[in-house]
Motif scaffolding. Structure first.
Motif, PDB file in Angstrom:
ATOM      1  N   ASP A   1      38.859  34.565  53.496  1.00 44.32           N
ATOM      2  CA  ASP A   1      40.005  34.124  54.300  1.00 44.32           C
ATOM      3  C   ASP A   1      40.410  32.698  53.939  1.00 44.32           C
ATOM      4  OD1 ASP A   1      40.451  36.454  55.713  1.00 44.32           O
ATOM      5  OD2 ASP A   1      39.112  35.893  57.365  1.00 44.32           O
ATOM      6  N   LEU A   2      39.420  31.825  53.785  1.00 42.06           N
ATOM      7  CA  LEU A   2      39.715  30.436  53.414  1.00 42.06           C
ATOM      8  C   LEU A   2      40.373  30.367  52.032  1.00 42.06           C
ATOM      9  CD1 LEU A   2      36.495  28.620  54.674  1.00 42.06           C
ATOM     10  CD2 LEU A   2      38.799  28.429  55.612  1.00 42.06           C
ATOM     11  N   GLN A   3      39.851  31.155  51.099  1.00 42.20           N
ATOM     12  CA  GLN A   3      40.433  31.161  49.757  1.00 42.20           C
ATOM     13  C   GLN A   3      41.859  31.700  49.777  1.00 42.20           C
ATOM     14  OE1 GLN A   3      37.435  33.461  47.715  1.00 42.20           O
ATOM     15  NE2 GLN A   3      36.451  31.617  46.885  1.00 42.20           N
ATOM     16  N   ILE A   4      42.096  32.728  50.564  1.00 38.00           N
ATOM     17  CA  ILE A   4      43.446  33.295  50.679  1.00 38.00           C
ATOM     18  C   ILE A   4      44.392  32.253  51.267  1.00 38.00           C
ATOM     19  CG2 ILE A   4      44.827  34.979  51.956  1.00 38.00           C
ATOM     20  CD1 ILE A   4      42.505  36.961  51.559  1.00 38.00           C
ATOM     21  N   GLU A   5      43.930  31.554  52.301  1.00 32.95           N
ATOM     22  CA  GLU A   5      44.749  30.523  52.930  1.00 32.95           C
ATOM     23  C   GLU A   5      45.105  29.422  51.932  1.00 32.95           C
ATOM     24  OE1 GLU A   5      43.762  27.390  56.390  1.00 32.95           O
ATOM     25  OE2 GLU A   5      43.389  29.479  56.937  1.00 32.95           O
ATOM     26  N   GLN A   6      44.119  28.996  51.147  1.00 31.59           N
ATOM     27  CA  GLN A   6      44.350  27.934  50.162  1.00 31.59           C
ATOM     28  C   GLN A   6      45.301  28.420  49.069  1.00 31.59           C
ATOM     29  OE1 GLN A   6      42.992  27.457  46.753  1.00 31.59           O
ATOM     30  NE2 GLN A   6      43.771  25.377  46.671  1.00 31.59           N
ATOM     31  N   LEU A   7      45.122  29.638  48.600  1.00 30.55           N
ATOM     32  CA  LEU A   7      46.009  30.184  47.571  1.00 30.55           C
ATOM     33  C   LEU A   7      47.430  30.366  48.102  1.00 30.55           C
ATOM     34  CD1 LEU A   7      43.637  32.798  45.936  1.00 30.55           C
ATOM     35  CD2 LEU A   7      44.592  30.776  44.827  1.00 30.55           C
TER      36      LEU A   7
ATOM     37  N   ASN B   1      59.250  25.146  34.991  1.00 29.74           N
ATOM     38  CA  ASN B   1      59.562  26.401  35.693  1.00 29.74           C
ATOM     39  C   ASN B   1      58.567  27.500  35.322  1.00 29.74           C
ATOM     40  OD1 ASN B   1      61.703  25.750  37.368  1.00 29.74           O
ATOM     41  ND2 ASN B   1      63.222  26.080  35.781  1.00 29.74           N
ATOM     42  N   ASN B   2      58.233  27.593  34.021  1.00 30.00           N
ATOM     43  CA  ASN B   2      57.266  28.598  33.572  1.00 30.00           C
ATOM     44  C   ASN B   2      55.891  28.361  34.187  1.00 30.00           C
ATOM     45  OD1 ASN B   2      59.182  29.877  32.011  1.00 30.00           O
ATOM     46  ND2 ASN B   2      58.605  28.829  30.121  1.00 30.00           N
ATOM     47  N   GLN B   3      55.483  27.092  34.254  1.00 34.82           N
ATOM     48  CA  GLN B   3      54.178  26.767  34.848  1.00 34.82           C
ATOM     49  C   GLN B   3      54.150  27.142  36.327  1.00 34.82           C
ATOM     50  OE1 GLN B   3      53.512  22.622  34.098  1.00 34.82           O
ATOM     51  NE2 GLN B   3      53.064  22.915  31.925  1.00 34.82           N
ATOM     52  N   LEU B   4      55.221  26.849  37.027  1.00 37.07           N
ATOM     53  CA  LEU B   4      55.282  27.175  38.455  1.00 37.07           C
ATOM     54  C   LEU B   4      55.274  28.690  38.678  1.00 37.07           C
ATOM     55  CD1 LEU B   4      57.866  24.504  39.635  1.00 37.07           C
ATOM     56  CD2 LEU B   4      55.430  24.553  40.152  1.00 37.07           C
ATOM     57  N   THR B   5      55.988  29.409  37.842  1.00 39.00           N
ATOM     58  CA  THR B   5      56.008  30.869  37.943  1.00 39.00           C
ATOM     59  C   THR B   5      54.620  31.443  37.674  1.00 39.00           C
ATOM     60  OG1 THR B   5      58.308  30.873  37.193  1.00 39.00           O
ATOM     61  CG2 THR B   5      57.141  32.968  37.106  1.00 39.00           C
ATOM     62  N   ASP B   6      53.951  30.910  36.639  1.00 39.30           N
ATOM     63  CA  ASP B   6      52.589  31.370  36.334  1.00 39.30           C
ATOM     64  C   ASP B   6      51.637  31.072  37.485  1.00 39.30           C
ATOM     65  OD1 ASP B   6      53.399  32.290  33.875  1.00 39.30           O
ATOM     66  OD2 ASP B   6      52.620  30.567  32.748  1.00 39.30           O
ATOM     67  N   LYS B   7      51.789  29.909  38.083  1.00 38.64           N
ATOM     68  CA  LYS B   7      50.934  29.526  39.212  1.00 38.64           C
ATOM     69  C   LYS B   7      51.125  30.492  40.378  1.00 38.64           C
ATOM     70  CE  LYS B   7      50.231  24.992  39.810  1.00 38.64           C
ATOM     71  NZ  LYS B   7      50.439  23.603  40.296  1.00 38.64           N
ATOM     72  N   GLN B   8      52.391  30.869  40.640  1.00 39.69           N
ATOM     73  CA  GLN B   8      52.676  31.814  41.721  1.00 39.69           C
ATOM     74  C   GLN B   8      52.067  33.184  41.427  1.00 39.69           C
ATOM     75  OE1 GLN B   8      56.922  31.836  42.112  1.00 39.69           O
ATOM     76  NE2 GLN B   8      56.969  30.059  43.456  1.00 39.69           N
ATOM     77  N   LYS B   9      52.224  33.661  40.189  1.00 45.30           N
ATOM     78  CA  LYS B   9      51.692  34.976  39.820  1.00 45.30           C
ATOM     79  C   LYS B   9      50.169  34.996  39.917  1.00 45.30           C
ATOM     80  CE  LYS B   9      55.379  36.338  36.655  1.00 45.30           C
ATOM     81  NZ  LYS B   9      55.749  36.543  35.239  1.00 45.30           N
ATOM     82  N   THR B  10      49.527  33.951  39.419  1.00 51.48           N
ATOM     83  CA  THR B  10      48.068  33.875  39.457  1.00 51.48           C
ATOM     84  C   THR B  10      47.568  33.870  40.898  1.00 51.48           C
ATOM     85  OG1 THR B  10      48.093  32.594  37.399  1.00 51.48           O
ATOM     86  CG2 THR B  10      46.066  32.533  38.690  1.00 51.48           C
ATOM     87  N   ALA B  11      48.208  33.081  41.745  1.00 46.34           N
ATOM     88  CA  ALA B  11      47.813  33.020  43.158  1.00 46.34           C
ATOM     89  C   ALA B  11      48.007  34.377  43.819  1.00 46.34           C
ATOM     90  CB  ALA B  11      48.606  31.944  43.885  1.00 46.34           C
ATOM     91  N   ASP B  12      49.104  35.050  43.507  1.00 47.70           N
ATOM     92  CA  ASP B  12      49.380  36.367  44.091  1.00 47.70           C
ATOM     93  C   ASP B  12      48.308  37.386  43.686  1.00 47.70           C
ATOM     94  OD1 ASP B  12      51.014  37.954  45.721  1.00 47.70           O
ATOM     95  OD2 ASP B  12      51.981  38.842  43.955  1.00 47.70           O
ATOM     96  N   GLU B  13      47.918  37.373  42.406  1.00 45.57           N
ATOM     97  CA  GLU B  13      46.886  38.296  41.921  1.00 45.57           C
ATOM     98  C   GLU B  13      45.549  38.022  42.596  1.00 45.57           C
ATOM     99  OE1 GLU B  13      46.813  37.801  37.696  1.00 45.57           O
ATOM    100  OE2 GLU B  13      48.822  38.624  37.430  1.00 45.57           O
ATOM    101  N   LYS B  14      45.196  36.751  42.712  1.00 46.98           N
ATOM    102  CA  LYS B  14      43.917  36.403  43.333  1.00 46.98           C
ATOM    103  C   LYS B  14      43.910  36.786  44.810  1.00 46.98           C
ATOM    104  CE  LYS B  14      42.535  32.706  40.211  1.00 46.98           C
ATOM    105  NZ  LYS B  14      42.277  31.271  40.059  1.00 46.98           N
TER     106      LYS B  14
END
Length: 123
Positions: free
Chosen positions: A32-38, A78-91
């Protein structure tokens, strides 16, 4: 005399269930904590991305790296931000699946002990 081994067996089963419950609860809280942080990371990246899109294409943009800033193109950021969003979503998705698995395993252990108790009462 037969009741004593049964009691020991039940006591052992309850002890293992209690250990499993505590361990699982800790793992669920950690997830839960990891999800909140992501989620916070994802929201930050989304807000930054929306702010950057309003800027003109020739705007100089800098990425913070430690104590310094590096000039980057708008497209790179923009690419870095998009990658960050995708990675967080997958995790987040992986952690949600892990939580479901942990909760299901505890429920199965509880059900097994209930069945054991019912079968002991039937005898």
């Amino acid at each position: 005399m037969a009741a004593v081994p049964i009691d020991l067996e039940l006591k052992k089963a309850f002890g293992s269930l209690q250990v499993k419950m505590i361990d699982t609860q800790q793992k669920v809280k950690l997830a839960d904590l990891q999800i909140e942080q992501l989620t916070r990371v994802q929201k930050h990246a989304k807000l930054t991305h929306s702010e950057i899109t309003t800027l003109p294409g020739n705007t100089r943009m800098y990425e913070g790296v430690g104590r310094m800033f590096i000039l980057q193109s708008k497209e790179d950021i923009n690419n870095q931000l998009t990658d960050k969003q995708k990675t967080a979503d997958e995790k987040i998705r992986e952690l949600e699946q892990k939580k479901v698995y942990l909760e299901r395993s505890v429920k199965e252990a509880e059900d097994n002990i209930r069945e054991m108790l019912l079968s002991r009462r039937a005898h």
